[in-house]
Enzyme design. Structure first.
Site, short mmCIF file in Angstrom:
data_model
loop_
_atom_site.label_atom_id
_atom_site.label_comp_id
_atom_site.label_asym_id
_atom_site.label_seq_id
_atom_site.Cartn_x
_atom_site.Cartn_y
_atom_site.Cartn_z
CG LEU A 198 61.47 -37.00 41.31
CD1 LEU A 198 59.99 -36.75 41.50
CD2 LEU A 198 62.20 -36.95 42.65
CG ASP A 199 64.30 -33.43 38.17
OD1 ASP A 199 64.46 -33.32 36.95
OD2 ASP A 199 64.69 -32.58 38.99
#
Lengths: 451, 451
Positions: free
Chosen positions: A127-128
């Site tokens: 995701l990040d």
């Protein structure tokens, strides 16, 4: 038949495992799910005919290599510290590799070796880091292709609790590794603004927040991530005056978190020698003395802290937030020689635990400022995704699906480039973003002309 | 004939060299003064017939051992990082050793080896550490011998500028290693108060000061040293409820220093990539952004900082103090890839340099609280010493003389104990304190009955 070896069957692995098993028949995949505890792995496979549970000791080279040698692709869901030796094995055994963690300088240093071995080490596919890169690069390339000049880029991401399950004054629950939340921001945040490199030290990080409003949700705030600078060139934005990556929280969180930082409770660099027998209240008291607050030594700690926070604007909100996590409790800590960060983590794991039917929420927003045909625009690209329950979280989905889809691309030989790769090119982001949409993971764009 | 090998002929070595040379004839001493630069060493010897200048590369084992092998005693005036290999050589070659630096855990771990070799490694024989131990232990033993019960011990020391040479708003000039001043307090101060171990993190250290009044001098303030706890048992004060060691500054210094800390300018953990071309003003500006101070980006930095300090009590005093060191100057820094701490050091070395006729000042005060025959007392033991000029500083005297006198005791075989030693016993403190009095270094005691 292609053999996928997935190492690590923890909480965050669920969505990726589901993807592999449900696509196994069509693609002729076999999944070997290896964990320190075979039982944990077996449970996650739910008797699928396409999965085998194995035991692995990732710190043992022989244990690793025995499994890696039989695989066509290695997917690592291990914590960051464990990737490097696995990657070195993959290079030696000429196996493709993918993970959802940062490509550290040590990993990047293996680029030439990986290229020589003819393999792909694809990092930052969660995701990040992960979806942030994929979605930002898509918009950056679109804008640049049509001739727009990007002057500012700000990107924010937060793993939060969904409004329906939000029932504590911090508006936060853990959908991810609690330790990372406790230690977040330690060091000095570095980014670019107005053409200058900017620095925010940890002691001011949670007070220098930017307000962020996501339509339909409570006001949020963002604090700067530690390293924005290294992505400026990778994103092709060396001419942009402003480049910032930050983390989102619901408004009010940062001011109260800053109180924990200022008192000293997030420190992980020394141990509290008598933490086994101290109560939480006594522990907090040990960060204040009578001289420091000009008060008598028998003043209750809650009053001492109120006095300490006297200069703070939101004092009346912070005290009940600190109380809500049990900071003034008479309970014994019971941890031996624990660091402040470890003690705080134990407290917060109780206070901020997701309950069985709690839903989490992922929010990501990229904010572009650009000029195009002599006019200025602002483009906000926003992702909001709510989870289903404590197991099928938005976090597990947004970390696991890009990883699994990336794994599919590698297995199907769709990625031509070799070496240590980040998901910054159309070859990767186009098919991954397109497939993520089928799972409800999609960005909404809003363009506003500026004065 | 006894051979003294002194390693390091820097600024702080002057008083010790004078002592050795002036006592050489009577005691039949020969001083070998070794420095990386023979010329520096030769200059300090001033053609004395009792001294020889030599060149040494302390990082080169052969260079070290050649000189150490010929000595009866090794005196090290090197910075702390260089002591360990010298001490190991002394153990191998069976030579006594003395220095004025802290006995680190690595040095303490050599105790058994030193004892086996039949030699003495006498550490912490300067001012602080050094005279603080000697004088505190004398009073502690006196009080304990007569049957008093010590309930609190606080000890403060500061290397300051003498009032006659005090002409800057910080009331401070460098009489010692500037780098140590810049990095002072980083980490978490740990001490004991009211029977509890107390912690003060760096970000609050310079705001949690205690007021100290020395008769005849401007009001002072003290911040806690990083490690007080490890001296509690060494001082034989395990029953004392309060035990604190701290550093003295003139009142007002700490509040302004805290502003430098909060902005982030004392950090030594990362480098400013463009520090060669930035001005000091631009550098400071890079710690603020428009969002952080809710101001327009063209606001002068001095106004931005005034806004940032708005909550601070002494804002009107701090701004001119920051201005006085050149923090808002348009001068180019000119240092390549320097850390914030290195940039600040360069600035302060100009602002706080001692001039040729400037006098420095040493202040040390021990504060005891004790009960004796059912009454409570407070005993303050105070040393104030002013220097003569930029070379003959009170700092050089108070560091060099205990070291030199300690060396004399070792050469004359007056110290019976073997191993790694600290100056905590009467065998050492009685003769050293007695001889220091002849040099004007003496403590005044004041006993006040308490309610």
């Amino acid at each position: 038949m292609k053999h996928i070896l997935m190492i690590g069957a923890g909480k965050s692995a669920t969505a990726a495992i589901s993807y592999f098993l449900s696509h196994a028949k069509t693609n002729k995949w076999q999944l070997t799910l290896a964990d320190y505890d075979t039982k944990v792995a077996a449970l996650k496979l739910q008797n699928s005919p396409y999965g085998i549970a194995k035991s692995i000791d990732v710190t043992n080279a022989a244990s690793r290599r025995k499994l890696i040698a039989k695989a066509d692709l290695v997917v690592s869901m291990m914590p960051p510290a464990f990737h490097l030796p696995i990657i070195k094995d993959c290079i030696a055994l000429k196996k493709d590799f993918i993970n959802a963690s940062y490509a550290t300088p040590e990993i990047k240093a293996l680029a030439a070796e990986a290229k020589k071995a003819g393999i792909r080490i694809l990092c930052e596919m969660g995701l990040d880091p992960g979806i942030d890169h994929l979605s930002a690069m898509k918009t950056i390339h679109e804008l640049q292709t049509k001739g727009a000049k990007i002057t500012a880029f700000r990107s924010y991401c937060g793993g939060l609790v969904a409004p329906i399950s939000d029932n504590n004054p911090w508006h936060y629950k853990f959908s991810w590794n609690p330790r990372n939340v406790i230690l977040a921001g330690q060091g000095t945040a570095q980014y670019r603004e107005g053409g200058l490199t900017r620095y925010i030290p940890y002691n001011r990080l949670f007070t220098q927040t930017a307000p962020i409003q996501i339509e339909g949700y409570a006001p949020m705030e963002a604090y700067a991530n530690r390293d924005s600078l290294s992505y400026i060139a990778l994103y092709g934005l060396t001419d942009a005056a402003t480049f910032l990556r930050g983390t989102l929280r619901v408004e009010g969180f940062c001011k109260a978190w800053d109180a924990l930082v200022q008192i000293g409770l997030t420190d992980d660099s020394y141990t509290i020698s008598n933490s086994a027998t101290l109560t939480y209240k006594e522990w907090v008291k040990s960060y204040f003395n009578s001289g420091a607050v000009q008060a008598n030594p028998h003043m209750p700690i809650i009053n001492v802290i109120a006095g300490y926070l006297a200069g703070s604007k939101k004092k009346h909100e912070i005290i009940p937030m600190l109380e809500s996590i049990g900071l003034f409790s008479d309970e014994v800590i019971g941890l031996n020689n624990a660091t402040p960060a470890q003690i705080l983590q134990q407290l917060l794991e109780k206070a901020w635990q997701m309950q069985a039917h709690d839903k989490d929420m992922i929010v990501m927003q990229h904010q572009f400022e650009y000029s195009y045909r002599k006019k200025n625009y602002r483009l906000n690209s926003t992702l909001v995704l709510e989870g289903e329950d404590q197991v099928h979280t938005a976090m597990a989905k947004t970390v696991g699906l890009p990883l699994a889809i990336g794994a599919r691309l590698l297995l199907q030989r769709k990625i031509k480039e070799k070496g240590v790769l980040l998901p910054l090119t159309s070859e990767i982001y186009t098919p991954v973003l397109s497939e993520l949409e089928k799972y409800g993971i999609h960005f909404k764009e809003k363009i506003t002309p500026q004065a």
